[in-house]
Enzyme design. Structure first.
Site, PDB file in Angstrom:
ATOM      1  CE  LYS A  93      -4.386  -1.867   1.012  1.00  0.00           C
ATOM      2  NZ  LYS A  93      -5.638  -1.963   1.685  1.00  0.00           N
ATOM      3  CE  LYS A 142      -5.811  -8.430  -1.718  1.00  0.00           C
ATOM      4  NZ  LYS A 142      -7.086  -8.189  -1.061  1.00  0.00           N
ATOM      5  CE  LYS A 152     -13.486  -3.905   0.836  1.00  0.00           C
ATOM      6  NZ  LYS A 152     -12.167  -3.614   1.425  1.00  0.00           N
TER       7      LYS A 152
HETATM    8  N1  AQP Z   1      -9.049 -11.441  -3.286  1.00  0.00           N
HETATM    9  C1  AQP Z   1      -9.413 -11.936  -2.114  1.00  0.00           C
HETATM   10  N2  AQP Z   1      -9.654 -13.256  -1.968  1.00  0.00           N
HETATM   11  C2  AQP Z   1     -10.041 -13.751  -0.759  1.00  0.00           C
HETATM   12  N3  AQP Z   1     -10.221 -12.994   0.342  1.00  0.00           N
HETATM   13  C3  AQP Z   1     -10.003 -11.675   0.238  1.00  0.00           C
HETATM   14  N4  AQP Z   1     -10.088 -10.653   1.109  1.00  0.00           N
HETATM   15  C4  AQP Z   1      -9.755  -9.496   0.498  1.00  0.00           C
HETATM   16  N5  AQP Z   1      -9.454  -9.732  -0.796  1.00  0.00           N
HETATM   17  C5  AQP Z   1      -9.597 -11.077  -0.983  1.00  0.00           C
HETATM   18  C6  AQP Z   1     -10.518 -10.803   2.499  1.00  0.00           C
HETATM   19  O1  AQP Z   1     -11.627  -9.934   2.706  1.00  0.00           O
HETATM   20  C7  AQP Z   1     -11.604  -9.483   4.070  1.00  0.00           C
HETATM   21  C8  AQP Z   1     -11.815  -8.003   4.168  1.00  0.00           C
HETATM   22  O2  AQP Z   1     -10.779  -7.307   3.543  1.00  0.00           O
HETATM   23  P1  AQP Z   1     -10.488  -5.797   3.923  1.00  0.00           P
HETATM   24  O3  AQP Z   1     -11.607  -4.951   3.509  1.00  0.00           O
HETATM   25  O4  AQP Z   1     -10.131  -5.726   5.364  1.00  0.00           O
HETATM   26  O5  AQP Z   1      -9.217  -5.381   3.126  1.00  0.00           O
HETATM   27  P2  AQP Z   1      -8.326  -6.090   2.068  1.00  0.00           P
HETATM   28  O6  AQP Z   1      -7.856  -7.413   2.567  1.00  0.00           O
HETATM   29  O7  AQP Z   1      -7.261  -5.102   1.698  1.00  0.00           O
HETATM   30  O8  AQP Z   1      -9.379  -6.302   0.888  1.00  0.00           O
HETATM   31  P3  AQP Z   1      -9.444  -5.567  -0.506  1.00  0.00           P
HETATM   32  O9  AQP Z   1     -10.650  -6.039  -1.232  1.00  0.00           O
HETATM   33  O10 AQP Z   1      -8.119  -5.748  -1.200  1.00  0.00           O
HETATM   34  O11 AQP Z   1      -9.690  -4.060  -0.071  1.00  0.00           O
HETATM   35  P4  AQP Z   1      -8.902  -2.741  -0.436  1.00  0.00           P
HETATM   36  O12 AQP Z   1      -8.948  -2.624  -1.927  1.00  0.00           O
HETATM   37  O13 AQP Z   1      -9.661  -1.667   0.280  1.00  0.00           O
HETATM   38  O14 AQP Z   1      -7.492  -2.908   0.087  1.00  0.00           O
HETATM   39  C9  AQP Z   1     -10.274  -9.944   4.677  1.00  0.00           C
HETATM   40  O15 AQP Z   1     -10.520 -11.085   5.466  1.00  0.00           O
HETATM   41  C10 AQP Z   1      -9.459 -10.289   3.478  1.00  0.00           C
HETATM   42  O16 AQP Z   1      -8.489 -11.278   3.757  1.00  0.00           O
END
Ligand code: AQP
Length: 333
Positions: free
Chosen positions: A112, A194, A197
């Site tokens: 990040k 990965k 969102k």
């Molecule tokens: N691609 C993924 N596959 C499986 N699990 C995933 N998680 C995130 N991406 C995947 C799981 O979703 C939960 C919540 O995630 P978060 O909102 O705390 O942040 P993150 O892990 O950083 O998810 P994103 O979608 O990548 O969000 P942004 O774009 O905001 O950084 C966690 O349990 C995570 O493991």
């Protein structure tokens, strides 16, 4: 006494199917066996600059989406992180038990801070300490997360053990619950990366995408120049990702999913996986979601009631921590 679960999601945008398959689907499956707290982690979200109105809206929408996706707001503590100040209080105390070196080694911090190099703030660096506080504040035994959060959870365990070694058995040392399949759903446009969102819309399937858009994105999913449908994430990341999405969506093994597509072409695989996602995830969630978001009073009631429940559970542990480190407690509260 049922054991305790804590997990959360950042209201940085609308969740994508990776968030669902890696986390929410398991929250649903575990909710009856545990006392569970499912949090909208808005404090974590501001480590990346957010538009204030969008953040407020995304937080409320995420709360509604938790319920639409199957979490029972009467059985689980579904709440907004910033509504209970125990998180930030404990986070400060725990930051005095976390080392710069270990925080600097966190993969998410490195990713990040290179992605947002105009704003490498101390909150981004301390993110895992706040996450440790979220979990340890409630004595959580189990933390269901996707694979990308495994390193943060290990740090939470290390901090708990380090604190307990000094002050006695204050914290429960939590275990990660990482699903066998669906723990790391990859981007459809770039299956080496990965799914996230906050990534471009074309790279992810948002839980609020229209079914036609979902089908279109699956049809365009990047695969490879071969023709064989085989699970091999190293040499066939696109096909393996589609098989993993299919198997996790239907709750079947990867072997069974692969066998179903024996002799089929890539086109058939893409449309069948897309249809399964629409039927099993997108349609059921969206049919409940729009009614919920219209009912603001109901959502406000849930926020209020559940923030109070979180406080009731967290305050006794926070008090023990304050006493342990030597603060004067009990004379002003
Ligand atoms: N691609 C993924 N596959 C499986 N699990 C995933 N998680 C995130 N991406 C995947 C799981 O979703 C939960 C919540 O995630 P978060 O909102 O705390 O942040 P993150 O892990 O950083 O998810 P994103 O979608 O990548 O969000 P942004 O774009 O905001 O950084 C966690 O349990 C995570 O493991």
């Amino acid at each position: 006494m049922k054991k305790i679960i804590f997990s959360g999601m950042q209201p940085t945008s609308v969740p994508q199917i990776g968030n669902y398959l890696g986390a929410i689907k398991n929250w649903n499956a575990l909710q009856s066996q545990y006392n569970s707290l499912y949090c909208v982690v808005d404090l974590h979200a501001i480590t990346i600059r957010q538009d204030p109105n969008e953040l407020r809206q995304n937080s409320l929408n995420l709360l509604a989406l938790y319920i639409a996706a199957g979490l029972d707001p009467d059985e689980n503590i579904i709440y907004i992180q910033s509504h209970y100040n125990g998180h930030t209080e404990l986070s400060w105390i725990l930051s005095c038990f976390a080392y710069m070196g270990e925080l600097g080694r966190m993969t998410q911090y490195k990713d990040k801070s290179s992605k947002h190099n105009e704003n490498v703030n101390a909150g981004l660096f301390n993110y895992p300490v706040l996450m440790a506080a979220d979990i340890l504040l409630f004595g959580a035994h189990l933390v269901p997360v996707g694979d990308d959060q495994k390193q943060h959870l290990e740090l939470a365990r290390d901090i708990a053990i380090r604190f307990n070694n000094v002050y006695g058995d204050i914290f429960t040392v939590p275990e990660a619950y990482i699903p066998k399949s669906g723990a790391r759903i990859m981007s459809l446009a770039n299956p080496e990366k990965k799914m996230s969102k906050s990534d471009e819309a074309a790279n992810q399937i948002s839980l609020l995408d229209a079914p036609e858009a979902v089908m279109k994105k699956f049809k365009r999913a990047v695969t490879d120049s071969e023709t064989e449908i085989r699970y091999d994430p190293e040499s066939k990341p696109g096909i393996s990702n589609l098989l993993e999405i299919y198997a996790t969506t239907l709750g079947i093994s990867i072997d069974k999913a692969t066998a179903e597509f024996a002799g089929s072409g890539y086109g058939h695989l893409k449309t069948t996986v897309g249809q399964a996602v629409v039927d099993e995830i997108i349609n059921p969630i969206q049919s409940k979601y729009s009614d919920l978001t219209k009912n603001k009073d109901y959502l406000h009631q849930i926020m209020q009631k559940n923030a109070a429940k979180a406080k009731e559970l967290g305050d006794p542990i926070l008090r023990k921590v304050k006493e342990a480190v030597g603060f004067i407690v009990g004379c002003v509260d």
